[in-house]
Design an enzyme around this catalytic site. Structure first.
Site, PDB file in Angstrom:
ATOM      1  CG  MET A  33      -2.004  -1.323   1.170  1.00  0.00           C
ATOM      2  SD  MET A  33      -3.344  -0.966   2.156  1.00  0.00           S
ATOM      3  CE  MET A  33      -2.732  -0.809   3.794  1.00  0.00           C
ATOM      4  N   GLY A  34       2.099   1.056  -0.099  1.00  0.00           N
ATOM      5  CA  GLY A  34       3.215   2.460  -0.531  1.00  0.00           C
ATOM      6  C   GLY A  34       3.392   2.950   0.744  1.00  0.00           C
ATOM      7  CE1 TYR A  35       4.717   8.652   3.933  1.00  0.00           C
ATOM      8  CE2 TYR A  35       5.288   7.260   5.706  1.00  0.00           C
ATOM      9  CZ  TYR A  35       5.348   8.500   5.365  1.00  0.00           C
ATOM     10  OH  TYR A  35       5.829   9.523   5.868  1.00  0.00           O
ATOM     11  N   GLY A  39      11.079  -2.439   5.713  1.00  0.00           N
ATOM     12  CA  GLY A  39      10.219  -3.918   5.970  1.00  0.00           C
ATOM     13  C   GLY A  39       9.815  -4.156   4.552  1.00  0.00           C
ATOM     14  CG  HIS A  40       6.932  -1.951   2.249  1.00  0.00           C
ATOM     15  ND1 HIS A  40       6.788  -0.827   3.046  1.00  0.00           N
ATOM     16  CD2 HIS A  40       5.700  -2.577   2.123  1.00  0.00           C
ATOM     17  CE1 HIS A  40       5.556  -0.486   3.105  1.00  0.00           C
ATOM     18  NE2 HIS A  40       4.872  -1.609   2.901  1.00  0.00           N
ATOM     19  N   GLY A 150       4.696 -10.331   3.986  1.00  0.00           N
ATOM     20  CA  GLY A 150       5.364 -10.190   5.106  1.00  0.00           C
ATOM     21  C   GLY A 150       4.953 -10.972   6.211  1.00  0.00           C
ATOM     22  CE  LYS A 152       3.964  -4.710   9.433  1.00  0.00           C
ATOM     23  NZ  LYS A 152       2.756  -4.502   9.935  1.00  0.00           N
ATOM     24  CD  GLN A 156      -1.588  -8.992   3.937  1.00  0.00           C
ATOM     25  OE1 GLN A 156      -2.498  -7.872   4.012  1.00  0.00           O
ATOM     26  NE2 GLN A 156      -0.607  -8.766   3.711  1.00  0.00           N
TER      27      GLN A 156
HETATM   28  P1  AMP Z   1       1.402  -2.905   3.463  1.00  0.00           P
HETATM   29  O1  AMP Z   1       2.047  -1.889   2.498  1.00  0.00           O
HETATM   30  O2  AMP Z   1       1.505  -2.520   4.861  1.00  0.00           O
HETATM   31  O3  AMP Z   1       0.246  -3.592   2.990  1.00  0.00           O
HETATM   32  O4  AMP Z   1       2.493  -4.090   3.294  1.00  0.00           O
HETATM   33  C1  AMP Z   1       2.895  -4.602   2.241  1.00  0.00           C
HETATM   34  C2  AMP Z   1       3.622  -6.008   2.383  1.00  0.00           C
HETATM   35  O5  AMP Z   1       4.924  -5.815   3.076  1.00  0.00           O
HETATM   36  C3  AMP Z   1       2.954  -7.013   3.280  1.00  0.00           C
HETATM   37  O6  AMP Z   1       3.272  -8.275   2.688  1.00  0.00           O
HETATM   38  C4  AMP Z   1       3.455  -6.743   4.702  1.00  0.00           C
HETATM   39  O7  AMP Z   1       3.353  -7.821   5.225  1.00  0.00           O
HETATM   40  C5  AMP Z   1       4.720  -6.500   4.386  1.00  0.00           C
HETATM   41  N1  AMP Z   1       5.611  -5.706   5.482  1.00  0.00           N
HETATM   42  C6  AMP Z   1       5.130  -4.774   6.091  1.00  0.00           C
HETATM   43  N2  AMP Z   1       5.909  -4.451   7.029  1.00  0.00           N
HETATM   44  C7  AMP Z   1       6.926  -5.315   7.238  1.00  0.00           C
HETATM   45  C8  AMP Z   1       8.107  -5.590   8.021  1.00  0.00           C
HETATM   46  N3  AMP Z   1       8.418  -4.701   8.932  1.00  0.00           N
HETATM   47  N4  AMP Z   1       8.735  -6.856   7.630  1.00  0.00           N
HETATM   48  C9  AMP Z   1       8.438  -7.596   6.813  1.00  0.00           C
HETATM   49  N5  AMP Z   1       7.295  -7.400   5.900  1.00  0.00           N
HETATM   50  C10 AMP Z   1       6.596  -6.117   6.038  1.00  0.00           C
END
Ligand code: AMP
Length: 296
Positions: A33-35, A39-40, A150, A152, A156
């Site tokens: 979802m960006g930003y 982690g990403h 992830g 995390k 999901q």
């Molecule tokens: P999001 O943008 O929050 O939807 O995250 C996109 C992907 O990045 C998802 O698969 C998350 O689980 C992964 N992700 C977000 N934060 C982390 C993190 N700290 N460590 C590993 N993967 C992450």
């Protein structure tokens, strides 16, 4: 360092991928979802190492947000995201408009029941239906060889793995361990919204997970006792709201009584500073297994 190609439309993405696909190049997809943050980027780096073409999708998916959730204030920074993607060798950033993804209200939704209605799914009704449906759409649009998620967001990842098995998607799902800040807090786009005091308080989550791991390593096998200890530790942090703490079988998210040989996962959510913090830790009951995993 070449900037990735920014693609806004589904039809343009399909066109861009048709030649590499014909040439037999593998395609790695990292849905986000960006930003973007570290982690990403762990997902991106893994994808970069394993695929000919790396696609990062950036889409703040409205259907996975409830009516009173943070869709409107979800942080966005496409320019910063493109720079990070360039630094990590991403080929294509796919950032579709809502109108292109959802030109009309969806008549079809994917519900990976009961995985989608337990745990966070019970707190956020409809969330995992939104996630599963948009991930299925992205899978059909990109048709990746592999897709990266992830740990995390453990539930999901479990929902996506199950959907892929149930619907016979020919896509390998790769789970990537949680990336943390130096003080243990799981990296997250939402951390940007925490005040300095809340940001500091948020470290209680990973410390509570350390405690869970230490208790099991010390011989505790009663999952209720481990969960209670985690809850108590979080309750000791005044800035934190009431947490949910669940110990589940790591593969299926089914309930566990006594911790045995099967790996369990401790799943925590805590409202803090207007943000719902999520974290998780996989724990193995077998003696020495956690240590072996950590040093691997
Ligand atoms: P999001 O943008 O929050 O939807 O995250 C996109 C992907 O990045 C998802 O698969 C998350 O689980 C992964 N992700 C977000 N934060 C982390 C993190 N700290 N460590 C590993 N993967 C992450």
């Amino acid at each position: 360092m070449t900037r990735p190609t920014l693609i806004r439309r589904i039809s343009d993405l399909r066109a861009a991928l048709s030649a590499p696909r014909r040439e037999g190049q593998s395609i790695g997809l990292v849905p986000t979802m960006g930003y973007l943050h570290r982690g990403h980027m762990a997902l991106v780096d893994r994808a970069r190492g394993e695929n000919g073409i790396v696609v990062v999708s950036i889409f703040v998916n409205p259907t996975q947000f409830g009516p009173n959730e943070d869709l409107d204030i979800y942080p966005r920074d496409l320019d910063g995201d493109l720079k990070l993607c360039a630094a990590h060798g991403v080929d294509i950033v796919f950032a579709p408009e809502v109108d292109d993804m959802y030109p009309e209200p969806m008549a079809t939704t994917i519900d990976v029941a009961p995985l989608s209605t337990i745990l966070i799914g019970a707190q956020r009704p409809g969330h995992f239906q939104g996630v599963a449906t948009v991930v299925a759409k992205l899978f059909n649009i990109v048709q990746p060889t592999r897709a990266y998620f992830g740990e995390k967001d453990f539930q999901q990842l479990t929902v996506v793995r199950r959907m892929v098995r149930d619907l016979s998607f020919d896509i390998a799902i790769v789970g990537v361990p949680t990336v943390r800040e130096a003080d243990g807090l799981a990296a997250s786009s939402r951390n940007a919204r925490l005040s300095p005091a809340d940001r500091h308080a948020a470290t209680v989550v990973s410390r509570a997970l350390d405690l869970a791991e230490a208790l099991v390593a010390g011989g505790e096998r009663d999952s209720d006792k481990v969960a209670d200890a985690v809850r108590q530790m979080i309750a000791g942090e005044k800035r934190a709201g009431t947490p949910t703490v669940d110990l589940r079988e790591a593969g299926t998210l089914s309930e566990v009584g006594m911790i045995g040989e099967t790996p369990v996962v401790v799943l925590v959510t805590v409202p803090l500073g207007g943000v719902l913090l999520l974290d998780q830790r996989e724990i193995h009951g077998a003696a020495g297994a956690n240590q072996a995993r950590r040093t691997a």
